[in-house]
Design an enzyme around this catalytic site. Sequence first.
Site, PDB file in Angstrom:
ATOM      1  N   GLN A  67      -4.679  -5.279   7.034  1.00 16.79           N
ATOM      2  CA  GLN A  67      -5.650  -6.098   6.455  1.00 16.79           C
ATOM      3  C   GLN A  67      -5.891  -7.425   7.115  1.00 16.79           C
ATOM      4  O   GLN A  67      -6.419  -8.357   6.687  1.00 16.79           O
ATOM      5  CB  GLN A  67      -5.475  -6.439   4.936  1.00 16.79           C
ATOM      6  CG  GLN A  67      -5.546  -5.366   4.279  1.00 16.79           C
ATOM      7  CD  GLN A  67      -7.122  -4.729   4.138  1.00 16.79           C
ATOM      8  OE1 GLN A  67      -7.845  -5.507   4.343  1.00 16.79           O
ATOM      9  NE2 GLN A  67      -7.293  -3.394   3.677  1.00 16.79           N
ATOM     10  N   LYS A 126     -10.333  -1.005  10.555  1.00  9.14           N
ATOM     11  CA  LYS A 126     -10.352  -1.912   9.615  1.00  9.14           C
ATOM     12  C   LYS A 126     -10.764  -3.438  10.410  1.00  9.14           C
ATOM     13  O   LYS A 126     -10.812  -4.425  10.063  1.00  9.14           O
ATOM     14  CB  LYS A 126      -9.295  -2.331   8.906  1.00  9.14           C
ATOM     15  CG  LYS A 126      -8.990  -1.232   7.864  1.00  9.14           C
ATOM     16  CD  LYS A 126      -7.713  -1.328   6.821  1.00  9.14           C
ATOM     17  CE  LYS A 126      -7.427  -0.234   6.225  1.00  9.14           C
ATOM     18  NZ  LYS A 126      -8.163   0.195   5.032  1.00  9.14           N
ATOM     19  N   CYS A 175      -4.992   2.477  -3.677  1.00 10.55           N
ATOM     20  CA  CYS A 175      -3.697   3.044  -3.026  1.00 10.55           C
ATOM     21  C   CYS A 175      -2.453   2.145  -3.349  1.00 10.55           C
ATOM     22  O   CYS A 175      -1.425   2.029  -2.295  1.00 10.55           O
ATOM     23  CB  CYS A 175      -3.963   3.243  -1.454  1.00 10.55           C
ATOM     24  SG  CYS A 175      -4.960   4.521  -1.226  1.00 10.55           S
ATOM     25  N   ASP A 235       3.008  -4.820   8.055  1.00  7.28           N
ATOM     26  CA  ASP A 235       1.871  -3.926   7.958  1.00  7.28           C
ATOM     27  C   ASP A 235       0.514  -4.836   8.010  1.00  7.28           C
ATOM     28  O   ASP A 235       0.454  -5.578   7.172  1.00  7.28           O
ATOM     29  CB  ASP A 235       1.698  -3.308   6.646  1.00  7.28           C
ATOM     30  CG  ASP A 235       0.505  -2.400   6.274  1.00  7.28           C
ATOM     31  OD1 ASP A 235      -0.377  -2.553   6.941  1.00  7.28           O
ATOM     32  OD2 ASP A 235       0.555  -1.516   5.231  1.00  7.28           O
ATOM     33  N   HIS A 245       0.853  -0.979  -0.032  1.00 13.92           N
ATOM     34  CA  HIS A 245      -0.132  -0.012   0.080  1.00 13.92           C
ATOM     35  C   HIS A 245       0.851   1.343  -0.089  1.00 13.92           C
ATOM     36  O   HIS A 245       2.020   1.248   0.526  1.00 13.92           O
ATOM     37  CB  HIS A 245      -0.830  -0.106   1.162  1.00 13.92           C
ATOM     38  CG  HIS A 245      -2.117   0.970   1.376  1.00 13.92           C
ATOM     39  ND1 HIS A 245      -1.694   2.452   1.864  1.00 13.92           N
ATOM     40  CD2 HIS A 245      -3.243   1.098   1.240  1.00 13.92           C
ATOM     41  CE1 HIS A 245      -2.730   2.897   1.760  1.00 13.92           C
ATOM     42  NE2 HIS A 245      -3.733   2.023   1.588  1.00 13.92           N
TER      43      HIS A 245
HETATM   44  N1  PMP Z   1      -1.640  -0.763   4.457  1.00 12.60           N
HETATM   45  C1  PMP Z   1      -2.615  -1.527   3.956  1.00 12.60           C
HETATM   46  C2  PMP Z   1      -2.482  -2.825   3.796  1.00 12.60           C
HETATM   47  C3  PMP Z   1      -3.836  -1.140   3.696  1.00 12.60           C
HETATM   48  O1  PMP Z   1      -4.968  -1.951   3.325  1.00 12.60           O
HETATM   49  C4  PMP Z   1      -4.346  -0.011   4.368  1.00 12.60           C
HETATM   50  C5  PMP Z   1      -5.594   0.820   4.295  1.00 12.60           C
HETATM   51  N2  PMP Z   1      -6.291   0.478   3.004  1.00 12.60           N
HETATM   52  C6  PMP Z   1      -3.304   1.079   5.044  1.00 12.60           C
HETATM   53  C7  PMP Z   1      -1.951   0.491   5.076  1.00 12.60           C
HETATM   54  C8  PMP Z   1      -3.706   2.346   5.178  1.00 12.60           C
HETATM   55  O2  PMP Z   1      -4.302   2.124   6.482  1.00 12.60           O
HETATM   56  P1  PMP Z   1      -5.191   3.719   6.983  1.00 12.60           P
HETATM   57  O3  PMP Z   1      -5.669   4.253   5.846  1.00 12.60           O
HETATM   58  O4  PMP Z   1      -6.210   3.194   7.995  1.00 12.60           O
HETATM   59  O5  PMP Z   1      -4.110   4.481   7.722  1.00 12.60           O
END
Ligand code: PMP
Length: 409
Positions: A206, A229, A367, A203, A126
């Site tokens: 998910q 999430k 993203c 990270d 991401h």
């Molecule tokens: N890393 C991953 C794998 C994600 O799926 C996401 C959110 N789509 C993020 C980071 C960023 O998370 P947040 O917007 O809650 O900070």
Amino acid sequence: MALNRFNINEIRKQFPVLDQHVYGKPLVYFDNAATTQKPLCVIERERDYYLHENCNIHRGVHYLSQMATEAYENARKTVAQFVNAKQPQEIVFTRGTTESLNLLATSLGQLLVNQGDKVVVSAMEHHSNMVPWQQMLMRSKGELLVIRMDKKGVLDLNHYEELLKQRPKIVSIAHISNTLGTVNPIKEMIAMAHKYDIPVIIDGAQSMAHQVIDVQDLDCDFYVFSGHKMYAPMGIGGLYGKMEWLEKMPPYQFGGEMVDTVSFEKTTFNKVPFKFEAGTPNVGAALGLETAVKFIQSFDRQEVEAYEDELLEYATEQLANIEGTRFIGQAPKRNGLISFVIDGIHPYDLGTIIDKMGVAVRTGHHCAEPVMTFFGIPGTVRASFAMYNTKEEINIFVKAVERAANMLK
Ligand code: PMP
């Protein structure tokens, strides 16, 4: 704690937002990887906090402040126990995964990364786990090394080993990819990096809602996550870090709470984790996160995981029957989501039409633009599942995709 029976009707009653019509059609919510819905218990916990307990923490001598401080610190304990951290102080509350990764890129970066040094990420990250490192390395004239993946969305561990031999200072990788659904073999990857004494950040944005996380068993150095999430409110999340690292790392933001003594000449800092929590935190959301954790723990996790896997498998089988469907991400181990394109149809058009049929999915690059570049596509349609979704909803979704595809061809 007595476990709740996995009764889908009872679970759905906890999520009133699901019980509504959009454009006159029953809502099918398959955008859980972006954010999950919140159960009543979480909403009520936050509401209760503002109704009865609201106060700034760690600084008041009065009753409310002491109660709120105790509740906030208990939330830290609950999260620590949820991921099996050795001690509550190893949990730092942040706004979520993005802030946790920025904290690490700044603070761990300052501790470990000197001019010309390297950091490893993977090809499926991401933007939040890529851009902070890239920007930090631009300043230090260093290099971002990227673990390759294959067309199924599986990381190349031989290439990873080659990158480790270049002695990067940090490895930062996703547990589960938010675009491909790949579950990476993080335990093995952590052990590989540790052979070279390189710390590893996972990270977990998910994974927290879907898998049991045991940071001691994984032996990761850091694990970052977002509350929203995993059925908790927005604006709260955190990072787990091994105490040895947190103690050595410099603060990330400066201000109230994170200091010990202050004069115009010199400031000394508070202890871990407060050193990393400058300013007034989102106390109500932290209590909501604690309740979300307890909500997740009130089910048999294996049962929930098996149910979610069943949904994923069923959705994959059903979608495969639609002509021209191509799955983006076909790793043998996937979790929580399905990403696909249909030949000749722009994902955005497909998403827009099925939205009018009541089905909420995400379309676009999620993203993760480099992933889309790798597959040579503008984006995908992503359907992502939570414990409250059903096969009936998948049937509605698949029919909607079929109808939309026929309209667009
Ligand atoms: N890393 C991953 C794998 C994600 O799926 C996401 C959110 N789509 C993020 C980071 C960023 O998370 P947040 O917007 O809650 O900070």
